[in-house]
Design an enzyme around this catalytic site. Structure first.
Site, mmCIF file in Angstrom:
data_model
loop_
_atom_site.group_PDB
_atom_site.id
_atom_site.type_symbol
_atom_site.label_atom_id
_atom_site.label_comp_id
_atom_site.label_asym_id
_atom_site.label_seq_id
_atom_site.Cartn_x
_atom_site.Cartn_y
_atom_site.Cartn_z
ATOM 1 N N ASP A 13 0.726 -1.412 0.077
ATOM 2 C CA ASP A 13 0.187 -0.284 0.293
ATOM 3 C C ASP A 13 1.057 1.396 -0.122
ATOM 4 O OD1 ASP A 13 -2.052 -1.507 0.036
ATOM 5 O OD2 ASP A 13 -2.302 -1.206 2.458
ATOM 6 N N LYS A 16 1.813 2.464 -4.700
ATOM 7 C CA LYS A 16 3.449 1.344 -6.232
ATOM 8 C C LYS A 16 2.111 2.377 -7.397
ATOM 9 C CE LYS A 16 2.892 -2.703 -4.409
ATOM 10 N NZ LYS A 16 2.576 -2.191 -2.925
ATOM 11 N N HIS A 41 -4.363 -1.397 -5.563
ATOM 12 C CA HIS A 41 -4.007 -0.458 -6.505
ATOM 13 C C HIS A 41 -5.019 0.584 -6.798
ATOM 14 C CE1 HIS A 41 -0.295 -3.352 -7.584
ATOM 15 N NE2 HIS A 41 -0.155 -2.867 -6.151
ATOM 16 N N GLN A 224 1.881 -5.634 -3.486
ATOM 17 C CA GLN A 224 2.603 -6.090 -1.648
ATOM 18 C C GLN A 224 3.476 -4.505 -1.757
ATOM 19 O OE1 GLN A 224 1.455 -8.875 -4.127
ATOM 20 N NE2 GLN A 224 -0.393 -7.759 -3.540
#
Ligand code: IMO
Ligand code: MG
Length: 428
Positions: A13, A16, A41, A224
């Site tokens: 989190d 990205k 995302h 992740q």
């Protein structure tokens, strides 16, 4: 070299998706290399937040080819639903989206087994996203998995599914006393999604290698974060894939020698969802302020995220594991209201000071963080677009991160909009 890797440098989190999305406008290809629909995302598309779980975060950028690589595990039913949802928001998903035939599928029995496993763990539960990720990767490694390419020969897929699902039903009923799954129903649903996904199935590694060889810009988008890596994370409180940059080669078929700069994305603070040690977690009102201002709630599961201060020991570990060349610091604006901002610069473990991140989760759980306090800026950074726009203390915070890590900060994000970024250096 025209390829870059975007990895999370914390526990996921980190933002990205936003960074991938904003760099995608300078790229020809975005490739996911690991994880599955455990990822969430969030990207702002025409001012609206859109959450991608399996689709690469470049999908909303016209002209970018998005690829799900062989290292990803795909819930085919969830993927079709995601495609429909995203299309409903006016985003094109057609010939701009390919799925590698070698990616394995997450089936309903993976989710059912994971739910049963997590429940039987009791207090030692990992707090997974319950998307079936662990069992699907375990099946791949125990050669019980089903590659998505098999959907193209549905009769062979049916034969394989009946055999595997039969064994899974034995486990569900005999080991966990759970209900068996309806295999005929599963097949019917798979027939429907197989047709929908067929136009996207492709043999992708050579395509990606050719793109890089011919000088196109390729972004490898991680899901992740490094501290959730199956080999180098806080095991067993990790996910089941190689979340670090090393996962790109086996996850895409692109050799390490063709992989360029590694971009590590880190929040200006730290969050974690699920169980496991988190040395700088803040249990007081400051943690609550971060959670509220940062809207720190899981994009996949809706769980409130645990929040805490920036941890340089953990960040330096992530930098070392990935070989991070540039950092991108996200959500700097969330810290706008703080008077003082603690930064963890060392650990005390059983009375000994260290700057090394312990590999053992039990040792990590005993860490007392050593903090250095930075003055806050107590001003809005939302509108900042160049370093000169930032309050002196905010710039000092960024410079401090560079000094403590020895890695340049290429950009800092100061809001959800794709334009809310202060760029210090070119990445692509
Ligand atoms: P993005 O891509 C944050 C966490 C879960 C749990 C552990 C194992 O949005 O950064 P899993 O379902 O993967 O077996 O769960 O990993 N986790 C994440 N935490 N961001 C994610 O993805 C995550 N994906 C999994 O909360 O602790
Ligand atoms: Mg997320």
């Amino acid at each position: 070299m025209s390829s870059i890797v975007i990895v999370g440098a914390q526990w996921g989190d980190e933002g990205k998706g936003k960074i991938t999305n904003s760099l995608a406008s300078c790229a020809e290809m975005v490739v996911r290399f690991q994880g599955g629909s455990n990822a969430g995302h969030t990207v702002s598309v025409s001012g609206e937040p859109v959450v991608f779980h399996l689709l690469p975060s470049g999908i909303s950028v016209p002209g970018v080819l998005c690829v799900i690589g062989p290292g990803v595990v795909i819930d085919p039913v969830g993927l079709v639903a995601e495609i429909d949802e995203v299309r409903g928001k006016g985003i094109e998903v057609s010939s701009n989206f390919l799925i590698d035939v070698g990616a394995h599928m997450v089936m309903p029995y993976h989710r059912a087994l994971e739910a049963a496993e997590e429940e039987s763990r009791g207090n030692a539960a990992i707090g997974t996203t319950k998307k079936g990720i662990g069992p699907a990767y375990a099946d791949r490694y125990s050669r019980e998995g089903i590659p998505i390419g098999l959907l193209a020969s549905f009769d062979r897929f049916e034969e394989r599914l009946r055999a595997v699902a039969g064994r899974k039903n034995e486990m569900l009923t005999k080991l966990y006393g759970a209900e068996p799954l309806d295999i005929d129903g599963m097949l019917e649903e798979m027939r429907r999604v197989a047709e929908r996904l067929a136009p996207h199935l492709a043999d992708t590694p050579e395509l990606v290698r050719t793109a890089i060889r011919s000088g196109e810009n390729v972004i490898f988008e991680g899901a992740q974060g490094t501290l959730l890596d199956i080999s180098f994370g806080t095991y067993p409180f990790v996910t089941s894939s190689h979340t670090s940059a090393a996962g790109v080669a086996p996850g895409t078929g692109v050799p390490p020698s063709m992989i360029g700069d590694i971009i590590g994305v880190a929040k200006a603070y730290v969050t974690r969802v699920g169980a496991g040690p988190f040395p700088t977690e803040s249990f007081d009102r400051h943690g609550e302020t971060i959670r509220e201002r940062g809207k720190e709630r899981g994009a996949t599961t809706g769980r409130p995220r645990r929040c805490g201060w920036l941890d340089i020991v953990a960040l330096n570990y992530a930098i070392a594991i990935n070989g991070i060349d540039h950092l991108v610091i996200t959500k700097l604006d969330v810290l706008d209201t703080f008077e003082r901002i603690p930064v963890c610069v060392g650990y005390r473990i059983d009375g000994e000071e260290t700057d090394r991140f312990p590999r053992n989760a039990e040792v990590l759980a005993r860490v007392e963080p050593i903090y250095e306090e930075m003055p806050g800026w107590r001003a809005s950074t939302h509108e900042a677009r160049e370093d000169g726009d930032l309050p002196a203390e905010a710039l000092a915070y960024i410079r401090k991160i560079e000094e403590l890590t020895g890695v340049p900060v290429a950009a800092a994000s100061v809001g959800a909009s794709p334009h809310a970024v202060v760029q210090f250096a070119e990445i692509l």
